[in-house]
Design a protein around this motif. Structure first.
Motif, PDB file in Angstrom:
ATOM      1  N   ASN A   1       0.799  -1.223   0.000  1.00 54.18           N
ATOM      2  CA  ASN A   1       0.000   0.000   0.000  1.00 54.18           C
ATOM      3  C   ASN A   1       0.832   1.274   0.000  1.00 54.18           C
ATOM      4  OD1 ASN A   1      -2.393  -1.471   0.054  1.00 54.18           O
ATOM      5  ND2 ASN A   1      -2.319  -1.658   2.276  1.00 54.18           N
ATOM      6  N   ASP A   2       2.122   1.162   0.150  1.00 55.13           N
ATOM      7  CA  ASP A   2       2.988   2.341   0.205  1.00 55.13           C
ATOM      8  C   ASP A   2       3.354   2.762  -1.214  1.00 55.13           C
ATOM      9  OD1 ASP A   2       5.067   4.190   0.475  1.00 55.13           O
ATOM     10  OD2 ASP A   2       5.852   3.216   2.276  1.00 55.13           O
ATOM     11  N   MET A   3       2.730   3.822  -1.691  1.00 59.04           N
ATOM     12  CA  MET A   3       2.922   4.240  -3.082  1.00 59.04           C
ATOM     13  C   MET A   3       4.350   4.696  -3.368  1.00 59.04           C
ATOM     14  SD  MET A   3      -0.733   6.089  -3.873  1.00 59.04           S
ATOM     15  CE  MET A   3      -0.279   6.531  -5.524  1.00 59.04           C
ATOM     16  N   VAL A   4       4.992   5.329  -2.408  1.00 57.48           N
ATOM     17  CA  VAL A   4       6.366   5.786  -2.611  1.00 57.48           C
ATOM     18  C   VAL A   4       7.307   4.586  -2.729  1.00 57.48           C
ATOM     19  CG1 VAL A   4       8.289   7.062  -1.586  1.00 57.48           C
ATOM     20  CG2 VAL A   4       5.975   8.001  -1.477  1.00 57.48           C
ATOM     21  N   ARG A   5       7.146   3.627  -1.831  1.00 55.27           N
ATOM     22  CA  ARG A   5       7.971   2.409  -1.879  1.00 55.27           C
ATOM     23  C   ARG A   5       7.745   1.674  -3.199  1.00 55.27           C
ATOM     24  NH1 ARG A   5       7.808  -1.475   3.053  1.00 55.27           N
ATOM     25  NH2 ARG A   5       9.403  -0.039   3.751  1.00 55.27           N
ATOM     26  N   ASN A   6       6.490   1.565  -3.619  1.00 58.81           N
ATOM     27  CA  ASN A   6       6.185   0.895  -4.876  1.00 58.81           C
ATOM     28  C   ASN A   6       6.813   1.619  -6.062  1.00 58.81           C
ATOM     29  OD1 ASN A   6       4.781  -1.071  -3.550  1.00 58.81           O
ATOM     30  ND2 ASN A   6       2.768  -0.248  -4.020  1.00 58.81           N
ATOM     31  N   ALA A   7       6.844   2.940  -6.011  1.00 58.82           N
ATOM     32  CA  ALA A   7       7.476   3.716  -7.094  1.00 58.82           C
ATOM     33  C   ALA A   7       8.968   3.416  -7.167  1.00 58.82           C
ATOM     34  CB  ALA A   7       7.237   5.201  -6.877  1.00 58.82           C
ATOM     35  N   PHE A   8       9.625   3.323  -6.016  1.00 57.14           N
ATOM     36  CA  PHE A   8      11.051   2.984  -6.006  1.00 57.14           C
ATOM     37  C   PHE A   8      11.274   1.571  -6.544  1.00 57.14           C
ATOM     38  CE2 PHE A   8      11.596   6.533  -2.971  1.00 57.14           C
ATOM     39  CZ  PHE A   8      12.694   7.145  -3.550  1.00 57.14           C
ATOM     40  N   LYS A   9      10.413   0.636  -6.159  1.00 53.63           N
ATOM     41  CA  LYS A   9      10.536  -0.735  -6.655  1.00 53.63           C
ATOM     42  C   LYS A   9      10.367  -0.775  -8.173  1.00 53.63           C
ATOM     43  CE  LYS A   9       8.852  -3.376  -2.666  1.00 53.63           C
ATOM     44  NZ  LYS A   9       7.739  -4.258  -2.230  1.00 53.63           N
ATOM     45  N   LEU A  10       9.360  -0.081  -8.655  1.00 50.05           N
ATOM     46  CA  LEU A  10       9.103  -0.068 -10.090  1.00 50.05           C
ATOM     47  C   LEU A  10      10.260   0.565 -10.853  1.00 50.05           C
ATOM     48  CD1 LEU A  10       6.880  -1.038 -11.939  1.00 50.05           C
ATOM     49  CD2 LEU A  10       5.814   1.207 -11.752  1.00 50.05           C
ATOM     50  N   ASN A  11      10.807   1.638 -10.328  1.00 51.44           N
ATOM     51  CA  ASN A  11      11.959   2.288 -10.951  1.00 51.44           C
ATOM     52  C   ASN A  11      13.160   1.340 -11.005  1.00 51.44           C
ATOM     53  OD1 ASN A  11      13.475   4.525 -12.046  1.00 51.44           O
ATOM     54  ND2 ASN A  11      14.474   4.629 -10.057  1.00 51.44           N
ATOM     55  N   ALA A  12      13.408   0.633  -9.912  1.00 56.10           N
ATOM     56  CA  ALA A  12      14.527  -0.323  -9.880  1.00 56.10           C
ATOM     57  C   ALA A  12      14.310  -1.425 -10.913  1.00 56.10           C
ATOM     58  CB  ALA A  12      14.669  -0.918  -8.483  1.00 56.10           C
ATOM     59  N   TYR A  13      13.077  -1.860 -11.040  1.00 52.94           N
ATOM     60  CA  TYR A  13      12.763  -2.907 -12.012  1.00 52.94           C
ATOM     61  C   TYR A  13      12.950  -2.391 -13.443  1.00 52.94           C
ATOM     62  CZ  TYR A  13      10.404  -6.694 -14.361  1.00 52.94           C
ATOM     63  OH  TYR A  13      10.121  -7.743 -15.190  1.00 52.94           O
ATOM     64  N   PHE A  14      12.477  -1.188 -13.718  1.00 49.59           N
ATOM     65  CA  PHE A  14      12.625  -0.620 -15.070  1.00 49.59           C
ATOM     66  C   PHE A  14      14.086  -0.485 -15.470  1.00 49.59           C
ATOM     67  CE2 PHE A  14       8.315   1.752 -14.921  1.00 49.59           C
ATOM     68  CZ  PHE A  14       7.680   0.655 -15.466  1.00 49.59           C
ATOM     69  N   GLN A  15      14.961  -0.228 -14.509  1.00 52.91           N
ATOM     70  CA  GLN A  15      16.373  -0.040 -14.824  1.00 52.91           C
ATOM     71  C   GLN A  15      17.035  -1.308 -15.357  1.00 52.91           C
ATOM     72  OE1 GLN A  15      18.590   1.971 -11.731  1.00 52.91           O
ATOM     73  NE2 GLN A  15      16.847   3.314 -11.301  1.00 52.91           N
ATOM     74  N   ILE A  16      16.470  -2.455 -15.049  1.00 56.21           N
ATOM     75  CA  ILE A  16      17.075  -3.706 -15.523  1.00 56.21           C
ATOM     76  C   ILE A  16      16.157  -4.469 -16.470  1.00 56.21           C
ATOM     77  CG2 ILE A  16      18.513  -3.952 -13.461  1.00 56.21           C
ATOM     78  CD1 ILE A  16      16.403  -6.372 -12.893  1.00 56.21           C
ATOM     79  N   ALA A  17      15.089  -3.867 -16.897  1.00 61.45           N
ATOM     80  CA  ALA A  17      14.072  -4.554 -17.699  1.00 61.45           C
ATOM     81  C   ALA A  17      14.598  -5.114 -19.018  1.00 61.45           C
ATOM     82  CB  ALA A  17      12.894  -3.623 -17.953  1.00 61.45           C
ATOM     83  N   ASN A  18      15.713  -4.623 -19.512  1.00 63.40           N
ATOM     84  CA  ASN A  18      16.216  -5.070 -20.812  1.00 63.40           C
ATOM     85  C   ASN A  18      17.221  -6.216 -20.741  1.00 63.40           C
ATOM     86  OD1 ASN A  18      14.643  -3.285 -22.297  1.00 63.40           O
ATOM     87  ND2 ASN A  18      16.109  -1.634 -22.005  1.00 63.40           N
ATOM     88  N   ILE A  19      17.453  -6.750 -19.562  1.00 66.39           N
ATOM     89  CA  ILE A  19      18.361  -7.897 -19.470  1.00 66.39           C
ATOM     90  C   ILE A  19      17.539  -9.185 -19.470  1.00 66.39           C
ATOM     91  CG2 ILE A  19      20.077  -6.517 -18.228  1.00 66.39           C
ATOM     92  CD1 ILE A  19      19.389  -8.118 -15.699  1.00 66.39           C
ATOM     93  N   SER A  20      18.186 -10.287 -19.736  1.00 65.86           N
ATOM     94  CA  SER A  20      17.485 -11.570 -19.752  1.00 65.86           C
ATOM     95  C   SER A  20      17.263 -12.071 -18.323  1.00 65.86           C
ATOM     96  CB  SER A  20      18.305 -12.602 -20.527  1.00 65.86           C
ATOM     97  OG  SER A  20      19.461 -12.949 -19.792  1.00 65.86           O
ATOM     98  N   ALA A  21      16.359 -13.017 -18.185  1.00 64.37           N
ATOM     99  CA  ALA A  21      16.100 -13.622 -16.879  1.00 64.37           C
ATOM    100  C   ALA A  21      17.361 -14.315 -16.363  1.00 64.37           C
ATOM    101  CB  ALA A  21      14.939 -14.605 -16.963  1.00 64.37           C
ATOM    102  N   ASP A  22      18.111 -14.961 -17.253  1.00 64.22           N
ATOM    103  CA  ASP A  22      19.350 -15.627 -16.828  1.00 64.22           C
ATOM    104  C   ASP A  22      20.381 -14.609 -16.344  1.00 64.22           C
ATOM    105  OD1 ASP A  22      18.385 -18.166 -17.277  1.00 64.22           O
ATOM    106  OD2 ASP A  22      19.479 -18.468 -19.154  1.00 64.22           O
TER     107      ASP A  22
END
Length: 89
Positions: free
Chosen positions: A49-70
């Motif tokens: 429910n913490d929108m600020v925390r979720n924004a940081f998580k989403l930003n961290a995820y976007f930064q690596i979105a172009n790498i493979s799962a491996d």
């Protein structure tokens, strides 16, 4: 289970048992690599429910979105090795 998956699972088990407090930016790296390695969807929506925390998580995820799962698994393993001092074989 191949070698990378076995090492990734071992790294996850070690990280889950860590009691050492890590800075939030490092925790976000753990989060993003783990989510990218384990999520089949191309988009991860953070829970909670913490929108600020979720924004940081989403930003961290976007930064690596172009790498493979491996590659995400390999980076996760490197983080665990770095912050625990354990070599994951």
């Amino acid at each position: 289970m191949d070698d990378l998956d076995r090492r990734f699972k071992k790294a996850f088990d070690i990280a889950s048992a860590m009691t050492k407090k890590l800075p939030p930016d490092i925790m976000l790296q753990f989060y993003s690599y783990y989510k990218h390695a384990t999520t089949k969807d191309s988009m991860v929506i953070p829970s909670g429910n913490d929108m600020v925390r979720n924004a940081f998580k989403l930003n961290a995820y976007f930064q690596i979105a172009n790498i493979s799962a491996d590659d995400a698994k390999k980076e996760y393993i490197k983080l665990v090795e770095k912050y625990t001092g354990e070599k994951i074989e």
